[in-house]
Write an enzyme that holds these catalytic residues in place. Structure first.
Site, PDB file in Angstrom:
ATOM      1  N   ARG A   1      -1.005  -9.240  13.034  1.00 34.12           N
ATOM      2  CA  ARG A   1      -1.521  -8.267  12.044  1.00 34.12           C
ATOM      3  C   ARG A   1      -2.220  -8.980  10.894  1.00 34.12           C
ATOM      4  O   ARG A   1      -3.258  -8.518  10.409  1.00 34.12           O
ATOM      5  CB  ARG A   1      -0.363  -7.406  11.505  1.00 34.12           C
ATOM      6  CG  ARG A   1       0.089  -6.349  12.497  1.00 34.12           C
ATOM      7  CD  ARG A   1       1.496  -5.858  12.213  1.00 34.12           C
ATOM      8  NE  ARG A   1       1.622  -5.166  10.950  1.00 34.12           N
ATOM      9  CZ  ARG A   1       2.806  -4.865  10.395  1.00 34.12           C
ATOM     10  NH1 ARG A   1       3.927  -5.193  11.018  1.00 34.12           N
ATOM     11  NH2 ARG A   1       2.851  -4.232   9.254  1.00 34.12           N
TER      12      ARG A   1
ATOM     13  N   ARG B   1      11.528  -5.159   5.584  1.00 36.26           N
ATOM     14  CA  ARG B   1      11.282  -3.753   5.200  1.00 36.26           C
ATOM     15  C   ARG B   1      12.141  -2.789   6.005  1.00 36.26           C
ATOM     16  O   ARG B   1      12.359  -2.955   7.197  1.00 36.26           O
ATOM     17  CB  ARG B   1       9.810  -3.412   5.438  1.00 36.26           C
ATOM     18  CG  ARG B   1       9.534  -1.913   5.296  1.00 36.26           C
ATOM     19  CD  ARG B   1       8.083  -1.579   5.304  1.00 36.26           C
ATOM     20  NE  ARG B   1       7.362  -2.238   6.363  1.00 36.26           N
ATOM     21  CZ  ARG B   1       6.048  -2.346   6.389  1.00 36.26           C
ATOM     22  NH1 ARG B   1       5.317  -1.851   5.428  1.00 36.26           N
ATOM     23  NH2 ARG B   1       5.456  -2.954   7.392  1.00 36.26           N
TER      24      ARG B   1
ATOM     25  N   ARG C   1     -10.591  -0.033   8.032  1.00 36.02           N
ATOM     26  CA  ARG C   1      -9.965  -1.309   8.317  1.00 36.02           C
ATOM     27  C   ARG C   1     -10.945  -2.325   8.874  1.00 36.02           C
ATOM     28  O   ARG C   1     -10.556  -3.431   9.214  1.00 36.02           O
ATOM     29  CB  ARG C   1      -8.868  -1.076   9.352  1.00 36.02           C
ATOM     30  CG  ARG C   1      -7.550  -1.582   8.838  1.00 36.02           C
ATOM     31  CD  ARG C   1      -6.506  -1.106   9.801  1.00 36.02           C
ATOM     32  NE  ARG C   1      -5.318  -1.849   9.627  1.00 36.02           N
ATOM     33  CZ  ARG C   1      -4.232  -1.361   9.038  1.00 36.02           C
ATOM     34  NH1 ARG C   1      -4.213  -0.151   8.547  1.00 36.02           N
ATOM     35  NH2 ARG C   1      -3.165  -2.098   8.952  1.00 36.02           N
TER      36      ARG C   1
ATOM     37  N   LYS D   1       0.843  -1.218   0.000  1.00 33.51           N
ATOM     38  CA  LYS D   1       0.000   0.000   0.000  1.00 33.51           C
ATOM     39  C   LYS D   1       0.871   1.258   0.000  1.00 33.51           C
ATOM     40  O   LYS D   1       0.681   2.168  -0.794  1.00 33.51           O
ATOM     41  CB  LYS D   1      -0.949   0.013   1.221  1.00 33.51           C
ATOM     42  CG  LYS D   1      -1.896  -1.180   1.286  1.00 33.51           C
ATOM     43  CD  LYS D   1      -2.850  -1.108   2.449  1.00 33.51           C
ATOM     44  CE  LYS D   1      -2.195  -1.205   3.824  1.00 33.51           C
ATOM     45  NZ  LYS D   1      -1.515  -2.500   4.075  1.00 33.51           N
TER      46      LYS D   1
ATOM     47  N   ARG E   1      10.500  -0.642  11.385  1.00 29.93           N
ATOM     48  CA  ARG E   1       9.335  -0.317  12.220  1.00 29.93           C
ATOM     49  C   ARG E   1       9.244  -1.265  13.410  1.00 29.93           C
ATOM     50  O   ARG E   1       9.554  -2.449  13.299  1.00 29.93           O
ATOM     51  CB  ARG E   1       8.058  -0.453  11.372  1.00 29.93           C
ATOM     52  CG  ARG E   1       7.585   0.866  10.820  1.00 29.93           C
ATOM     53  CD  ARG E   1       6.515   0.720   9.788  1.00 29.93           C
ATOM     54  NE  ARG E   1       5.364  -0.089  10.178  1.00 29.93           N
ATOM     55  CZ  ARG E   1       4.309  -0.292   9.397  1.00 29.93           C
ATOM     56  NH1 ARG E   1       4.249   0.270   8.213  1.00 29.93           N
ATOM     57  NH2 ARG E   1       3.309  -1.035   9.796  1.00 29.93           N
TER      58      ARG E   1
HETATM   59  P1  AP5 Z   1       4.727  -1.580   1.947  1.00 31.48           P
HETATM   60  O1  AP5 Z   1       4.392  -0.788   0.731  1.00 31.48           O
HETATM   61  O2  AP5 Z   1       5.411  -0.874   3.057  1.00 31.48           O
HETATM   62  O3  AP5 Z   1       3.428  -2.363   2.461  1.00 31.48           O
HETATM   63  P2  AP5 Z   1       2.100  -1.859   3.184  1.00 31.48           P
HETATM   64  O4  AP5 Z   1       0.937  -2.502   2.503  1.00 31.48           O
HETATM   65  O5  AP5 Z   1       2.101  -0.375   3.295  1.00 31.48           O
HETATM   66  O6  AP5 Z   1       2.291  -2.583   4.575  1.00 31.48           O
HETATM   67  P3  AP5 Z   1       2.109  -2.031   6.063  1.00 31.48           P
HETATM   68  O7  AP5 Z   1       2.888  -2.987   6.934  1.00 31.48           O
HETATM   69  O8  AP5 Z   1       2.432  -0.589   6.156  1.00 31.48           O
HETATM   70  O9  AP5 Z   1       0.604  -2.265   6.271  1.00 31.48           O
HETATM   71  P4  AP5 Z   1      -0.127  -2.315   7.618  1.00 31.48           P
HETATM   72  O10 AP5 Z   1      -1.528  -2.299   7.142  1.00 31.48           O
HETATM   73  O11 AP5 Z   1       0.252  -3.463   8.480  1.00 31.48           O
HETATM   74  O12 AP5 Z   1       0.426  -1.049   8.419  1.00 31.48           O
HETATM   75  P5  AP5 Z   1      -0.191   0.367   8.773  1.00 31.48           P
HETATM   76  O13 AP5 Z   1       0.922   1.323   8.875  1.00 31.48           O
HETATM   77  O14 AP5 Z   1      -1.327   0.700   7.874  1.00 31.48           O
HETATM   78  O15 AP5 Z   1       5.604  -2.833   1.458  1.00 31.48           O
HETATM   79  C1  AP5 Z   1       6.069  -3.813   2.394  1.00 31.48           C
HETATM   80  C2  AP5 Z   1       7.464  -4.326   1.970  1.00 31.48           C
HETATM   81  O16 AP5 Z   1       7.338  -5.046   0.732  1.00 31.48           O
HETATM   82  C3  AP5 Z   1       8.499  -3.212   1.709  1.00 31.48           C
HETATM   83  O17 AP5 Z   1       9.755  -3.709   2.101  1.00 31.48           O
HETATM   84  C4  AP5 Z   1       8.451  -3.008   0.190  1.00 31.48           C
HETATM   85  O18 AP5 Z   1       9.668  -2.537  -0.311  1.00 31.48           O
HETATM   86  C5  AP5 Z   1       8.133  -4.432  -0.300  1.00 31.48           C
HETATM   87  N1  AP5 Z   1       7.315  -4.478  -1.505  1.00 31.48           N
HETATM   88  C6  AP5 Z   1       6.231  -3.679  -1.808  1.00 31.48           C
HETATM   89  N2  AP5 Z   1       5.708  -4.034  -3.000  1.00 31.48           N
HETATM   90  C7  AP5 Z   1       6.467  -5.084  -3.453  1.00 31.48           C
HETATM   91  C8  AP5 Z   1       6.411  -5.911  -4.631  1.00 31.48           C
HETATM   92  N3  AP5 Z   1       5.491  -5.716  -5.575  1.00 31.48           N
HETATM   93  N4  AP5 Z   1       7.330  -6.909  -4.766  1.00 31.48           N
HETATM   94  C9  AP5 Z   1       8.263  -7.108  -3.789  1.00 31.48           C
HETATM   95  N5  AP5 Z   1       8.383  -6.359  -2.667  1.00 31.48           N
HETATM   96  C10 AP5 Z   1       7.490  -5.376  -2.499  1.00 31.48           C
HETATM   97  O19 AP5 Z   1      -0.824   0.096  10.217  1.00 31.48           O
HETATM   98  C11 AP5 Z   1      -0.002  -0.206  11.326  1.00 31.48           C
HETATM   99  C12 AP5 Z   1      -0.860  -0.369  12.566  1.00 31.48           C
HETATM  100  O20 AP5 Z   1      -1.546   0.882  12.863  1.00 31.48           O
HETATM  101  C13 AP5 Z   1      -1.987  -1.407  12.477  1.00 31.48           C
HETATM  102  O21 AP5 Z   1      -1.518  -2.712  12.762  1.00 31.48           O
HETATM  103  C14 AP5 Z   1      -2.969  -0.886  13.523  1.00 31.48           C
HETATM  104  O22 AP5 Z   1      -2.555  -1.232  14.825  1.00 31.48           O
HETATM  105  C15 AP5 Z   1      -2.850   0.634  13.375  1.00 31.48           C
HETATM  106  N6  AP5 Z   1      -3.844   1.180  12.439  1.00 31.48           N
HETATM  107  C16 AP5 Z   1      -3.603   1.742  11.221  1.00 31.48           C
HETATM  108  N7  AP5 Z   1      -4.751   2.099  10.605  1.00 31.48           N
HETATM  109  C17 AP5 Z   1      -5.744   1.757  11.452  1.00 31.48           C
HETATM  110  C18 AP5 Z   1      -7.165   1.839  11.379  1.00 31.48           C
HETATM  111  N8  AP5 Z   1      -7.804   2.330  10.296  1.00 31.48           N
HETATM  112  N9  AP5 Z   1      -7.884   1.394  12.446  1.00 31.48           N
HETATM  113  C19 AP5 Z   1      -7.270   0.897  13.548  1.00 31.48           C
HETATM  114  N10 AP5 Z   1      -5.941   0.749  13.661  1.00 31.48           N
HETATM  115  C20 AP5 Z   1      -5.172   1.182  12.627  1.00 31.48           C
HETATM  116 MG    MG Z   2       2.123   0.986   4.898  1.00 32.63          MG
END
Ligand code: AP5
Ligand code: MG
Length: 210
Positions: A163, A122, A88, A13, A152
């Site tokens: 997660r 990552r 989410r 994402k 992170r």
């Molecule tokens: P990356 O692009 O960083 O992936 P991402 O989908 O952004 O993954 P996140 O871990 O950020 O998602 P998340 O939903 O767990 O975290 P968030 O910050 O939203 O890519 C990942 C890796 O893969 C990188 O190394 C990249 O280089 C590599 N990559 C990417 N594309 C690739 C490809 N095509 N091929 C190969 N490699 C690739 O949330 C964190 C926490 O915050 C949650 O757990 C929760 O506690 C809280 N939170 C956030 N939003 C809410 C909400 N709406 N409600 C309640 N709690 C929330």
């Molecule tokens: Mg992210």
């Protein structure tokens, strides 16, 4: 154009958001980034959010919806925005529909077997860029801004499992939610590179954006 970016943890994402925002000139709003900034700043929201994030659980709907509602009330969102990590669960999606109009939900569909390695490998920069150790060749600075890369706190095997469970149980039902609204843009990412995935996204969005 107002977009919801959906996908499991590690689906890409953040990686795609950074490309989409440049091409389509939309604002990137990531609830995860907002929480991490609050944790870093030691704010009351950050203190509450930290325990949930460290456990791989969702921060409360009330806190999260208030943050997004407030962010979307600001003037700079008028040209269009992309929500990364919100909604989410079904409750958040219903609330969002009360205070915003979403045009498309881009769902990045990835095989779960790839995610653990992607997340644990990552490295991120404070500017929002994400990298993977396998392509960094030992580089420790961000290619975009020169900032120091770091891992992170929630990118460890135990939290990742929680997660992914949270995603399956609470977030995956949103695919059907947006499909029923006729807004789902499904992207089969498979083992494609970030640039190839971006090409697929552009192809689909360009068909829809006039
Ligand atoms: P990356 O692009 O960083 O992936 P991402 O989908 O952004 O993954 P996140 O871990 O950020 O998602 P998340 O939903 O767990 O975290 P968030 O910050 O939203 O890519 C990942 C890796 O893969 C990188 O190394 C990249 O280089 C590599 N990559 C990417 N594309 C690739 C490809 N095509 N091929 C190969 N490699 C690739 O949330 C964190 C926490 O915050 C949650 O757990 C929760 O506690 C809280 N939170 C956030 N939003 C809410 C909400 N709406 N409600 C309640 N709690 C929330
Ligand atoms: Mg992210």
């Amino acid at each position: 154009m107002n977009i919801v970016l959906l996908g499991a943890p590690g689906a890409g994402k953040g990686t795609q958001a950074s490309k989409i925002k440049e091409k389509y000139n939309v604002l990137h709003i990531s609830t995860g980034d907002i929480f991490r900034a609050n944790i870093k700043g030691g704010t009351p929201i950050g203190k509450v959010a930290k325990s949930y994030i460290d456990a791989g659980k969702l921060v409360s709907d009330e806190v999260t919806c208030d943050i997004v509602k407030d962010r979307l009330s600001q003037d700079d969102v008028k040209a269009g925005y992309m929500l990364d990590g919100f909604p989410r669960n079904l409750f958040q999606a219903g609330e969002l529909d009360k205070f915003a109009t979403i045009d498309w939900c881009v769902n990045i569909d990835v095989d779960f077997a790839l995610l653990q390695d992607r997340i644990c490998g990552r490295r991120v920069c404070a500017c929002g860029e994400s990298y993977h150790v396998s392509t960094l060749n030992g580089e420790t600075k961000c290619a975009k801004c020169g900032g120091e890369l770091y891992q992170r706190a929630d990118d460890n095997p135990e939290t990742v499992k929680a997660r992914l469970d949270t995603y399956q149980n609470q977030t995956a039902p949103l695919i059907e939610y947006y499909q029923k609204q006729g807004k789902l843009v499904n992207i089969e990412s498979g083992t494609k590179s970030p640039d190839e995935v971006f090409e697929l996204i552009c192809k689909e969005l360009d068909k829809r954006v006039k």
